[in-house]
Every structure is written in structure tokens, then in C-alpha cells.
Design an enzyme around this catalytic site. Structure first.
Site, PDB file in Angstrom:
ATOM      1  N   ASP A  68      48.923  38.602  42.554  1.00 47.60           N
ATOM      2  CA  ASP A  68      47.682  39.335  42.587  1.00 47.60           C
ATOM      3  C   ASP A  68      46.820  38.378  43.307  1.00 47.60           C
ATOM      4  O   ASP A  68      46.311  38.684  44.205  1.00 47.60           O
ATOM      5  CB  ASP A  68      47.237  40.038  41.235  1.00 47.60           C
ATOM      6  N   ASP A  71      46.881  33.740  40.057  1.00 50.55           N
ATOM      7  CA  ASP A  71      47.736  34.082  38.971  1.00 50.55           C
ATOM      8  C   ASP A  71      48.997  34.585  39.222  1.00 50.55           C
ATOM      9  O   ASP A  71      49.390  34.827  40.644  1.00 50.55           O
ATOM     10  CB  ASP A  71      47.092  34.879  38.016  1.00 50.55           C
ATOM     11  N   TYR A 220      41.405  44.750  36.069  1.00 57.54           N
ATOM     12  CA  TYR A 220      41.412  45.926  36.994  1.00 57.54           C
ATOM     13  C   TYR A 220      40.998  47.063  36.558  1.00 57.54           C
ATOM     14  O   TYR A 220      41.896  48.149  36.743  1.00 57.54           O
ATOM     15  CB  TYR A 220      42.376  45.819  37.944  1.00 57.54           C
ATOM     16  N   GLU A 426      38.391  31.686  43.940  1.00 56.51           N
ATOM     17  CA  GLU A 426      39.630  32.379  43.508  1.00 56.51           C
ATOM     18  C   GLU A 426      40.045  32.663  45.097  1.00 56.51           C
ATOM     19  O   GLU A 426      39.190  33.307  45.748  1.00 56.51           O
ATOM     20  CB  GLU A 426      39.715  32.895  42.577  1.00 56.51           C
TER      21      GLU A 426
END
Length: 445
Positions: A68, A71, A220, A426
């Protein structure tokens, strides 16, 4: 490399960056996110085969797909959204990809996702929507090749439905059908068969996927599923020309009152995407007006940072801006306020590529990020140790994660290139997708 190109397209768009290079880099980022057995033509060679034991609850092969973000969970909902928008960009701006010499790799990026979705769709009303447990995954800092934690698989079915996940995956497979129908008809037809089944499942058994796959709710969580049902039906109409899908899309649009939702586009928000597609496919003024209302608001009213970034959200601010940019470029393609939207898009993309004195794209331009919050690229080659000590280190990431768009600055343009700031530093598959598709649109011009 910085170049200046001015193109006449009803207006003069000055391109201060090599968009083609950034498109190719963005596709390298998707290669770096690949899970499973890597192909022989893999360009990102510091990544190796990983998660080869990903299996369903009855031993189904669930290898492949994309990690994703920084990670190693395979979250199906944002992955499906990513695949839909990658395909949309290729369909809508194929000449931009051709010009960048990137069409083949763009198709491979879509297929890496759709091959995985075909494995996940084990029967008409059963679909695996996640592999890996979020917290166990996030407790690990290391290479995906070295993972030892359990990676459970979670699915939706008739007793635990997920209309948003199923409909978004239907959209992805329908859009991918259009990508492949001329180059690989049998593969395309298979995608379309699965798309139809998934949409039927989504429409008939209604619930939010994150109420059924509860682990996903921590990462999510879906706000609702209504917009995905409209979006999925609209893509199936675009793929098939079957009037029943358009009828269904417009019925659902009315039933859910999508026109009054206010605009938005992203992994959990499809209403502005549906507006653009419906405007394109029907020519109806009501959809055009709704898209224009959204884009005009973003251009003229939405908060901007002092240096001009349209600021929609703190977490992944550049991703949110790129999402707006792509929707408004698609509106421009329909002739809606085209000059203004294209100039806006050029400025927003310019902000991301270096207009403020730094690039926010790893490996590209001036002073790009070197400490992205991203496990695999932070790790030196095996057998060197990679652990939370690596995470805490001030050393740059061991590998250059070419093309990754980091989260980006705060509302005052503040940004620190530090690994421990997941909010601003990120990277993720959904961060790059509208960014890349917008680059293809601008490069085409």
C-alpha cells in the site's frame, strides 16, 4: 534536468520540467511497490520476490498486487482506486504516455493490480479485500522479503458485504478492459466478466467494506458506498456501451443525491470522478455544472498555502492537490474552463516538482526527499540489518525510491524530510496516481 518548453494549446503552457521523465519515474515507484514473484523485466532491482505465501482462507493463491504505502499490507480498496485512475489516465491521455515512451510500462502497472484482483475474486460474490494485518505489519520495520509475521486474508461475501470495495474493483476492471481490449482481447474480456459480477454483487448486497473487513477500518475506513456504486456503474457503461449501466448509474446518482454532495475525489470519494465521466458520456449540463462548481471552488475559494498549493488536507497534502488537479484537467478536456484549469494544474504540479526551491518527488529535481517514510527503500541490501534502528537513523534511505510523491507540506508550506513523519513524508500508491495521470494530461498538451 530542467527544460523550458512552451506549447500552444489554446493558451501558452510553460513546462519548466521534463514531465516525461517524471512519468517514467512514477512508474518505477509502482514497480518498487510490487508484492509477489517479480518479473524478469523488473527495473527496480533492489526489490526481490516477497510475500510468496499470501493465501486465502482456503489456501487460494493471493500472491501479487501492490504494497500500500511505506508498509506491506495489501489494502484492496485503495489499490482498486489506484488501478482505476491509472487506467483512466492511460485511456484519456494515451498520447501523453506514448510521448513519454511509457505506455508499455503504464499498462504493466495496471496489469500488476488486475492480475491480483482476478485471484482475489474467487466466486461471483466472494472477494478478498485485504492481505496482512495492519498493526502486526506496522510493528515491523524491515524488508518485505524478510517478513515472518502472519498475513491473514480478509474477504467480503454475501453475509459480510462491501459495496464500495466490490464496486471500485468493478470500476478498475472495467477501466482496465478499455486499456487492454485492443492489445489483449481475451484478457480484457475476462476482466469485463469479473467487473460485471463484482458490480452486481456490490449493488445487490449493500454495506461498507470496512464494516465487514474490520481490520481495514483502522487504516482505510470507508465513509459510505453510494459514490462507488455510481462510479462502478458509470465505468461499466463506458466499457460496454450497455445502456442499462448508464440507466443504473443515473438512477443511483439521483437516489443518493450525489449532485448535492459537494465535490471531492480520492480513494474514498468518487463523486467528482463520476461527475466528470457522466458529463463526458451523456453531455448533460447538470454534470458539467457540478464539476465546474467543484473546480471553480478549488481554484478561487479553497485554502492555499502562502506559496500557492491548494490545501485540502494535512495528511498527504500533495496527494489531495494532485487529485483536484486531475479532475479539473479531465473537466478541461471536456471544454470546461479549460485555460484556467490547465494553468492551475501546471502551477500545482510545478509546486510538487520544484517551484518552491525543492522537489517533493524522490529522485527528481532539486533537493528531493531522501528520508521518505518507506520501509523497503530505507533498508540496505541484504544481509545487512534493517530494523527500527534503521528507521531512527539520520542516514538517507539506502535506495532511491524514484518517482514517489511524498505526503507534502503543511498549510504554511513547512516540510521536514524526516523518516518518522508519516503524515508529511510517507508515500503511497494512491498518492502517485492522480499525480501521474495529470502529468500525462499536461505532457500531451
Amino acid at each position: 534536468m530542467k527544460i523550458i518548453v512552451c506549447v500552444l494549446a489554446g493558451l501558452v503552457l510553460c513546462q519548466a520540467y521534463d514531465y516525461g521523465e517524471v512519468i517514467r519515474y512514477s512508474l518505477l515507484f509502482y514497480e518498487a511497490q510490487r508484492s509477489g514473484k517479480l518479473p524478469s523485466d523488473q527495473k527496480v532491482t533492489w526489490r526481490k520476490d516477497s510475500a510468496l505465501n499470501d493465501k486465502g482462507q482456503n489456501g487460494e493463491d493471493l500472491t501479487g498486487g501492490y504494497y500500500d504505502a511505506g508498509d506491506f499490507v495489501k489494502f484492496g480498496f485503495p489499490m482498486a482506486y489506484t488501478a482505476t485512475v491509472l487506467a483512466w489516465g492511460i485511456i484519456s491521455h494515451e498520447s501523453g504516455y506514448n510521448k513519454a515512451n511509457a505506455l508499455t510500462d503504464a499498462r504493466k502497472a495496471v496489469k500488476w493490480a488486475t492480475d491480483y484482483f482476478l485471484k482475489c475474486h474467487i466466486s461471483a460474490n466472494e472477494f478478498y479485500g485485504q492481505v496482512g494485518q495492519g498493526q502486526a505489519d506496522h510493528n515491523y520495520w524491515g524488508r518485505p522479503e524478510d517478513m515472518t509475521m502472519d498475513r491473514p486474508a480478509y474477504k467480503i461475501d454475501t453475509s459480510h458485504p462491501g459495496s464500495d470495495l466490490a464496486a471500485e474493483t468493478a470500476a478498475a476492471l472495467a477501466a482496465a478492459y478499455l486499456v487492454f481490449k485492443n492489445s489483449d482481447a481475451s484478457y480484457a474480456n475476462n476482466l469485463l466478466t469479473h467487473a460485471k459480477q463484482l458490480f452486481s454483487f456490490a449493488d445487490q448486497y449493500r454495506a461498507k467494506y470496512s464494516d465487514s473487513i474490520t481490520d481495514a477500518a483502522n487504516f482505510y475506513s470507508s465513509y459510505n458506498y453510494q459514490d462507488e456504486l455510481v462510479w462502478g456503474a458509470t465505468w461499466l457503461y463506458k466499457a460496454t456501451g450497455d445502456q442499462s449501466y448508464l440507466t443504473r448509474a443515473e438512477q443511483l446518482y439521483e437516489e443518493f443525491g450525489l449532485g448535492s454532495w459537494g465535490g471531492g475525489f480520492g480513494w474514498d470519494q468518487k463523486n467528482s470522478g463520476a461527475d466528470v465521466l457522466l458529463a463526458e458520456l451523456t453531455g448533460k449540463q447538470t454534470y458539467k455544472d457540478t464539476v465546474q462548481g467543484f473546480c471553480d471552488y478549488m481554484l478561487y475559494t479553497q485554502q492555499k498555502t502562502p506559496k500557492g498549493l491548494v490545501f485540502v488536507s494535512e495528511w498527504g497534502s500533495l496527494r489531495s492537490a494532485a487529485n483536484v488537479v486531475y479532475i479539473c484537467l479531465e473537466a478541461a478536456k471536456l471544454g470546461i474552463n479549460a485555460d484556467a484549469y490547465r494553468q492551475f494544474a501546471t502551477k500545482q504540479i510545478g509546486y510538487m516538482l520544484g517551484d518552491t526551491g525543492r522537489s517533493f518527488v524522490v529522485g527528481y529535481g532539486t533537493n528531493p526527499p531522501t528520508h521518505a517514510h518507506h520501509r523497503s527503500s530505507s533498508c540496505p541490501d541484504a544481509p545487512a540489518t534493517c530494523d527500527w534502528g534503521t528507521f531512527s537513523s539520520s542516514e538517507p534511505n539506502a535506495h532511491v525510491l524514484y518517482g514517489a510523491l511524498v505526503g507534502g507540506p503543511d498549510a504554511n508550506d513547512n516540510y521536514s524530510d524526516v523518516r518518522n513523519d508519516a503524515v508529511h513524508n510517507e508515500v503511497a500508491c494512491d498518492y502517485n496516481v492522480c499525480f501521474q495521470s495529470a502529468l500525462a494530461a499536461l505532457y500531451e498538451l
